[in-house]
Write a protein that holds these residues in place. Structure first.
Motif, PDB file in Angstrom:
ATOM      1  N   ARG A  70       0.833  -1.198   0.000  1.00  0.00           N
ATOM      2  CA  ARG A  70       0.000   0.000   0.000  1.00  0.00           C
ATOM      3  C   ARG A  70       0.869   1.250   0.000  1.00  0.00           C
ATOM      4  O   ARG A  70       2.031   1.216   0.399  1.00  0.00           O
ATOM      5  CB  ARG A  70      -0.949   0.007   1.202  1.00  0.00           C
ATOM      6  N   ARG A  71       0.274   2.335  -0.451  1.00  0.00           N
ATOM      7  CA  ARG A  71       0.910   3.634  -0.451  1.00  0.00           C
ATOM      8  C   ARG A  71       0.046   4.580   0.375  1.00  0.00           C
ATOM      9  O   ARG A  71      -1.174   4.623   0.192  1.00  0.00           O
ATOM     10  CB  ARG A  71       1.060   4.174  -1.879  1.00  0.00           C
ATOM     11  N   VAL A  72       0.676   5.330   1.268  1.00  0.00           N
ATOM     12  CA  VAL A  72      -0.054   6.170   2.213  1.00  0.00           C
ATOM     13  C   VAL A  72       0.438   7.605   2.109  1.00  0.00           C
ATOM     14  O   VAL A  72       1.646   7.865   2.160  1.00  0.00           O
ATOM     15  CB  VAL A  72       0.123   5.657   3.660  1.00  0.00           C
ATOM     16  N   VAL A  73      -0.502   8.537   1.955  1.00  0.00           N
ATOM     17  CA  VAL A  73      -0.179   9.962   1.973  1.00  0.00           C
ATOM     18  C   VAL A  73      -0.016  10.400   3.422  1.00  0.00           C
ATOM     19  O   VAL A  73      -0.923  10.211   4.243  1.00  0.00           O
ATOM     20  CB  VAL A  73      -1.281  10.775   1.274  1.00  0.00           C
ATOM     21  N   LEU A  74       1.131  10.978   3.744  1.00  0.00           N
ATOM     22  CA  LEU A  74       1.437  11.348   5.123  1.00  0.00           C
ATOM     23  C   LEU A  74       0.907  12.737   5.467  1.00  0.00           C
ATOM     24  O   LEU A  74       0.769  13.606   4.607  1.00  0.00           O
ATOM     25  CB  LEU A  74       2.945  11.307   5.345  1.00  0.00           C
ATOM     26  N   THR A  75       0.638  12.929   6.753  1.00  0.00           N
ATOM     27  CA  THR A  75       0.289  14.244   7.290  1.00  0.00           C
ATOM     28  C   THR A  75       1.359  14.647   8.296  1.00  0.00           C
ATOM     29  O   THR A  75       2.250  13.865   8.641  1.00  0.00           O
ATOM     30  CB  THR A  75      -1.091  14.208   7.970  1.00  0.00           C
ATOM     31  N   GLY A  76       1.243  15.864   8.790  1.00  0.00           N
ATOM     32  CA  GLY A  76       2.257  16.363   9.708  1.00  0.00           C
ATOM     33  C   GLY A  76       2.377  15.565  10.992  1.00  0.00           C
ATOM     34  O   GLY A  76       3.447  15.537  11.611  1.00  0.00           O
ATOM     35  N   ASP A  77       1.305  14.898  11.397  1.00  0.00           N
ATOM     36  CA  ASP A  77       1.347  14.124  12.642  1.00  0.00           C
ATOM     37  C   ASP A  77       1.429  12.621  12.395  1.00  0.00           C
ATOM     38  O   ASP A  77       1.208  11.828  13.318  1.00  0.00           O
ATOM     39  CB  ASP A  77       0.141  14.450  13.522  1.00  0.00           C
ATOM     40  N   SER A  78       1.744  12.196  11.172  1.00  0.00           N
ATOM     41  CA  SER A  78       1.860  10.769  10.877  1.00  0.00           C
ATOM     42  C   SER A  78       2.987  10.148  11.693  1.00  0.00           C
ATOM     43  O   SER A  78       4.108  10.668  11.727  1.00  0.00           O
ATOM     44  CB  SER A  78       2.131  10.546   9.384  1.00  0.00           C
ATOM     45  N   VAL A  79       2.701   9.019  12.338  1.00  0.00           N
ATOM     46  CA  VAL A  79       3.712   8.378  13.170  1.00  0.00           C
ATOM     47  C   VAL A  79       4.864   7.832  12.331  1.00  0.00           C
ATOM     48  O   VAL A  79       5.975   7.629  12.851  1.00  0.00           O
ATOM     49  CB  VAL A  79       3.101   7.236  14.009  1.00  0.00           C
TER      50      VAL A  79
END
Length: 263
Positions: free
Chosen positions: A125-134
């Protein structure tokens, strides 16, 4: 904001405007002769470069190059200049005269024209990260290890990335294999309707399985969804050029790089 443009000369003008805009969110600038020198804020952990001043039409001389690298030496930052050969054709000879024996990397500058033929589904899978992504720090570490040719990795320094991700001036995608292991990542820096893909890498043990292509396509798809219509990149090798061509990227110019930055 940087607007989109048409193909050919107009497209290169759009890309030049983008190159001038993209570092400004995390850098100070100095105008030195025909160059704009971008100096990264300390909190970023990045290194920037000098570029020909936006809209420059005069030829660049060896003395111009000597002045800007002298200022980089004075500031204690790497000697780094980046430019598009077709836009500033005089600069390559000026660099070689000013800095004999210097290695200037010339890489294809490629723009996405179409989705690409028969992009296969890649397990994982591919995941778009956010500023609070672990996984933000682990992804930074994986990308750094991948570029260094290592499979072992530790979490990296995120610097100002959380802020940039949350304000939309940075996009990052993490790639995982079918077991859920983090194997790579990549990023883009959207400005208005233009974005460059950069820092796309997978761990050596995960290569040849389509993860890099899947990460690239995930970045492009996310950018299209955010209204970006000019997506481009530079290819670091012949193999990479072939892969990107198969994905629908076409060469439009040549990027020239003196020195190297961080990601």
């Amino acid at each position: 904001m940087v607007a989109g443009g048409s193909e050919g000369v107009d497209e290169l003008t759009v890309i030049e405007r983008y190159y001038d805009a993209v570092p400004r969110v995390s850098a100070t600038t100095e105008e030195i002769g025909p160059f704009t020198l971008f100096v990264a804020d300390e909190a970023t952990s990045w290194q920037f470069y000098a570029r020909p001043r936006l809209g420059l039409t005069d030829d660049v001389t060896a003395d111009d190059v000597r002045r800007v690298v002298a200022r980089q030496d004075e500031l204690g930052v790497p000697r780094a200049i980046e430019w598009v050969r077709e836009t500033t054709p005089s600069l390559l000879d000026a660099v070689r005269e000013a800095l004999p024996g210097v290695d200037v990397e010339e890489v294809p500058l490629m723009v996405s024209r179409r989705r690409g033929q028969d992009l296969r589904e890649v397990p994982g899978r591919r995941v778009v990260l956010t500023g609070d992504s672990v996984d933000l720090a682990p992804v930074v570490g994986v990308i750094g290890a991948a570029f260094a040719g290592r499979d072992d990795h530790e979490p990296g320094t995120v610097g100002v990335r959380p802020r940039l991700l949350d304000e939309g001036t940075l996009l990052m995608v993490a790639g995982y294999d079918e077991t859920g292991a983090l194997v790579g990542g990549g990023s883009a820096a959207p400005r208005g309707t233009v974005a460059e893909l950069m820092g796309i890498a997978t761990l050596p043990a995960a290569r040849g399985k389509g993860h890099g292509t899947a990460i690239t396509n995930a970045l492009r798809t996310e950018l299209r969804g955010r209204g970006v219509d000019t997506v481009f990149l530079t290819a670091a090798s012949d193999d990479a050029t072939s892969i990107y061509a198969a994905m629908g990227f076409e060469r439009v110019a040549t990027g020239c790089i003196l020195g190297t930055g961080d990601e």
